[in-house]
Design an enzyme around this catalytic site. Structure first.
Site, PDB file in Angstrom:
ATOM      1  N   PHE A 128       0.850  -1.191   0.000  1.00  0.00           N
ATOM      2  CA  PHE A 128       0.000   0.000   0.000  1.00  0.00           C
ATOM      3  C   PHE A 128       0.890   1.248   0.000  1.00  0.00           C
ATOM      4  CE2 PHE A 128      -2.812   3.199   1.906  1.00  0.00           C
ATOM      5  CZ  PHE A 128      -3.928   3.044   1.099  1.00  0.00           C
ATOM      6  N   ASP A 199       1.319  -4.973   8.160  1.00  0.00           N
ATOM      7  CA  ASP A 199       0.186  -4.062   8.081  1.00  0.00           C
ATOM      8  C   ASP A 199      -1.082  -4.918   7.959  1.00  0.00           C
ATOM      9  OD1 ASP A 199      -1.859  -2.298   7.298  1.00  0.00           O
ATOM     10  OD2 ASP A 199      -0.456  -0.968   6.262  1.00  0.00           O
ATOM     11  N   TYR A 224     -11.116   1.838  10.592  1.00  0.00           N
ATOM     12  CA  TYR A 224     -12.335   2.235   9.871  1.00  0.00           C
ATOM     13  C   TYR A 224     -12.735   1.299   8.748  1.00  0.00           C
ATOM     14  CZ  TYR A 224      -8.686   4.435   6.986  1.00  0.00           C
ATOM     15  OH  TYR A 224      -7.561   4.661   6.248  1.00  0.00           O
ATOM     16  N   LYS A 225     -11.950   0.219   8.540  1.00  0.00           N
ATOM     17  CA  LYS A 225     -12.309  -0.715   7.461  1.00  0.00           C
ATOM     18  C   LYS A 225     -13.203  -1.810   8.051  1.00  0.00           C
ATOM     19  CE  LYS A 225      -8.402   0.664   4.704  1.00  0.00           C
ATOM     20  NZ  LYS A 225      -6.965   0.597   4.549  1.00  0.00           N
ATOM     21  N   ARG A 373     -12.979  -3.855  -7.191  1.00  0.00           N
ATOM     22  CA  ARG A 373     -12.702  -4.493  -5.910  1.00  0.00           C
ATOM     23  C   ARG A 373     -14.007  -4.677  -5.132  1.00  0.00           C
ATOM     24  NH1 ARG A 373      -8.702  -1.864  -1.394  1.00  0.00           N
ATOM     25  NH2 ARG A 373     -10.404  -0.359  -1.303  1.00  0.00           N
TER      26      ARG A 373
HETATM   27  C1  LIG Z   1      -6.272   1.814   4.291  1.00  0.00           C
HETATM   28  C2  LIG Z   1      -4.844   1.492   4.492  1.00  0.00           C
HETATM   29  C3  LIG Z   1      -4.015   2.331   5.218  1.00  0.00           C
HETATM   30  C4  LIG Z   1      -4.575   3.636   5.673  1.00  0.00           C
HETATM   31  O1  LIG Z   1      -3.700   4.466   6.313  1.00  0.00           O
HETATM   32  P1  LIG Z   1      -4.284   5.799   6.981  1.00  0.00           P
HETATM   33  O2  LIG Z   1      -3.138   6.350   7.686  1.00  0.00           O
HETATM   34  O3  LIG Z   1      -5.431   5.400   7.840  1.00  0.00           O
HETATM   35  O4  LIG Z   1      -4.797   6.679   5.887  1.00  0.00           O
HETATM   36  C5  LIG Z   1      -2.730   1.911   5.473  1.00  0.00           C
HETATM   37  N1  LIG Z   1      -2.271   0.727   4.998  1.00  0.00           N
HETATM   38  C6  LIG Z   1      -3.043  -0.080   4.254  1.00  0.00           C
HETATM   39  C7  LIG Z   1      -2.518  -1.380   3.756  1.00  0.00           C
HETATM   40  C8  LIG Z   1      -4.352   0.280   3.967  1.00  0.00           C
HETATM   41  O5  LIG Z   1      -5.116  -0.507   3.225  1.00  0.00           O
END
Ligand SMILES: *Cc1c(COP(=O)(O)O)cnc(C)c1O
Length: 414
Positions: A128, A199, A224-225, A373
Site C-alpha cells: 500500500f 500491516d 475504519y475498514k 474491488r
Molecule cells: C487503508 C490502508 C491504510 C490507511 O492508512 P491511513 O493512515 O489510515 O490513511 C494503510 N495501509 C493499508 C494497507 C491500507 O489498506
C-alpha cells in the site's frame, strides 16, 4: 456453468448462516448491497447512542473529571486490548492510537533502531502506498545509507540478508486480496535476523490473525475498514512483548511518557506498549470504534473466515458463470489459503463499470489502473447480496450500461 448456485439456494445459505443475526445490528441503507466495508465499514446501530453518551453524560456533564471518572485516560489501552483478541495478541501488546500511516512510522523507526547495524527496509512495490511513502520519508530523514528496497513478492526470500533490518508487508494485499503466510515469512525473516512489521489494514476483522503464534515483531492496522470504527477512526499498533522494553519510537509525546502528570522536562518512555502512544486520543472517534469492537467480541472468528470464503467463492463462481466473454479477469488467487476477504477483477473499463454498479446500488470500489474491488464483510453481507451483485454486474456488461460519459468522469475518491 449449469450447476451454478441459484437465488433460492443463496437464500437458503443465509437461513443457516450462524452470523446472519449481526446484519440487523448495522444501519445499512435499504436496497444497498455494500461490498466496500474493506474501505469504509458501515455504521453499527449502537454507535450513535454511545457517542452521544460520551458527549452528553461524560464530556457535557463531567467535563474534565471524566478523564478519570469515565476512564478516558486508559482508553487507548482498553480499546487496544479488544483489538488484540482479533489479531492473536496479548491485551498489553496493542494500543489504539493515531493513524495507520503514523503507526507505520513509529514501528519502522523502532525496528531500525533495534537492528542498528542494518540499513535496509525491505518491502514490495505493490505494498500500500502509504507504507512505502512513510518508509521513503523515514530513510530520507535518517539519510544515507538507509534505503527502502522493493522487490516483487516472489523474490522476497532471496533478498533476506544481513543488510535488511526490517521487512514490512501488508498481510492482505489491498488490490488483489492475496494473503501472505505470516508465520512462514516471519520465520524466514528471523532466520536472517530480519524483523517483520505487518500491516493488518485488510486483515483485522477480515481473516483470523495470529501475531503471537507467528512470532510477529510489529504490526499496525486500521480502525475504519472491517472494524467499522467510522471515517478516520484511530488505528492500532502492536509490539511483541519481547521488544517492548527495548523499543523506542521517535514521536516521544507526553502520553507515551512513564509519568505524564509529573510534567518532567526529560522524556522517560512508559513501560511496555504505552510508549507507542503519542498525545491525546480522539475520544469521540475512539469510543465509536470501541462500540463496534464490543460487537466484534461476540464474533466467532472461525465462523467469520468460513463465511468470508464462502461468500467470495460464490461471487467468483457467479461472476465467471454470468459474465463470461466480457473481459473480466480474476485478480485474486483461487486458492482459499491465499485469499483475504475480498475479490478483485481486472477490466480495462473497470472504473466506468464500477460507477454503473454503484448507480445500481451495488457498492464496491475501483483501484487504478484497472481493478474492480469487492469486499465481503461476513457480519452484514448475505449470500443473496452476492448473488444479486453478480446478476447486476452481468446485466451492466451485457447491456453495456457502463458505456456512458457520466460513468467515465473520474472522481477524486475512487
Ligand atoms: C487503508 C490502508 C491504510 C490507511 O492508512 P491511513 O493512515 O489510515 O490513511 C494503510 N495501509 C493499508 C494497507 C491500507 O489498506
Amino acid at each position: 456453468m449449469n450447476n451454478s448456485t441459484n437465488l433460492s439456494q443463496a437464500v437458503a445459505l443465509d437461513q443457516t448462516d450462524p452470523l446472519a443475526h449481526f446484519r440487523g445490528r448495522f444501519d445499512l441503507p435499504p436496497h444497498v448491497i455494500y461490498l466496500d466495508g474493506n474501505s469504509l465499514g458501515p455504521l453499527p446501530k449502537a454507535t450513535p447512542e454511545r457517542v452521544q453518551q460520551l458527549m452528553h453524560q461524560e464530556w457535557g456533564t463531567q467535563l474534565i473529571k471524566a478523564w478519570t471518572a469515565c476512564d478516558w485516560i486508559d482508553m487507548p489501552q482498553r480499546v487496544g486490548g479488544k483489538i488484540a483478541k482479533l489479531i492473536g495478541a496479548e491485551a498489553d501488546e496493542v494500543v489504539c492510537a493515531d493513524s495507520t500511516s503514523i503507526n507505520v512510522y513509529k514501528t519502522l523507526s523502532a525496528a531500525l533502531a533495534l537492528n542498528p547495524s542494518r540499513r535496509v527496509i525491505l518491502s514490495t512495490p505493490d505494498n500500500f502506498p502509504t507504507d512505502l511513502y512513510i518508509a521513503q520519508g523515514l530513510t530520507q530523514q535518517l539519510g544515507q545509507p538507509y534505503t527502502l528496497k522493493m522487490v516483487e513478492a516472489d523474490a522476497l526470500l532471496e533478498h533476506l540478508n544481513d543488510e535488511v533490518a526490517v521487512m514490512t508487508l501488508t498481510h492482505v494485499n489491498y488490490k488483489t486480496g492475496r494473503l501472505y503466510d505470516m508465520a512462514a515469512l516471519t520465520q524466514r525473516a528471523h532466520e536472517h535476523g530480519v524483523l517483520v512489521m505487518w500491516d493488518l489494514a485488510h486483515s483485522a476483522g477480515a481473516v483470523p490473525v495470529h501475531l503471537n503464534a507467528a512470532q510477529a515483531d510489529f504490526a499496525v492496522g486500521c480502525g475504519y475498514k472491517y472494524l467499522n470504527g467510522g471515517p478516520g477512526a484511530p488505528a492500532f499498533v502492536y509490539v511483541a512483548k519481547r521488544w517492548q522494553h527495548g523499543a523506542r519510537q521517535p514521536l516521544s509525546g507526553w502520553l507515551g511518557d512513564a509519568r505524564p502528570f509529573a510534567f518532567d522536562s526529560t522524556y522517560q518512555p512508559a513501560p511496555g506498549i504505552g510508549r507507542f502512544i503519542v498525545g491525546t486520543a480522539p475520544l469521540l472517534s475512539m469510543v465509536a470504534l470501541e462500540c463496534s469492537l464490543d460487537m466484534w467480541m461476540e464474533v466467532d472468528l472461525a465462523e467469520m473466515r468460513a463465511k468470508s470464503l464462502a461468500l467470495s467463492d460464490l461471487f467468483v463462481e457467479q461472476v465467471e458463470a454470468k459474465c463470461a466473454g466480457h473481459g473480466l479477469q480474476l485478480a485474486t488467487p483461487r486458492e482459499r489459503e491465499l485469499r483475504g476477504s475480498q475479490v478483485s477483477f481486472h477490466h480495462p473499463e473497470g472504473y466506468a463499470i464500477m460507477q454503473a454498479l454503484i448507480a445500481h446500488n451495488i457498492i464496491g470500489d475501483f483501484r487504478a489502473p484497472d481493478i474492480l474491488r469487492f469486499g465481503f464483510a461476513p457480519l452484514y453481507v448475505t449470500y443473496a447480496d452476492v448473488w444479486q451483485a453478480a446478476e447486476t454486474l452481468a446485466r451492466i456488461l451485457n447491456e453495456r450500461l457502463w458505456d456512458v460519459p457520466a460513468y467515465k468522469a473520474v472522481k477524486k475518491v475512487t
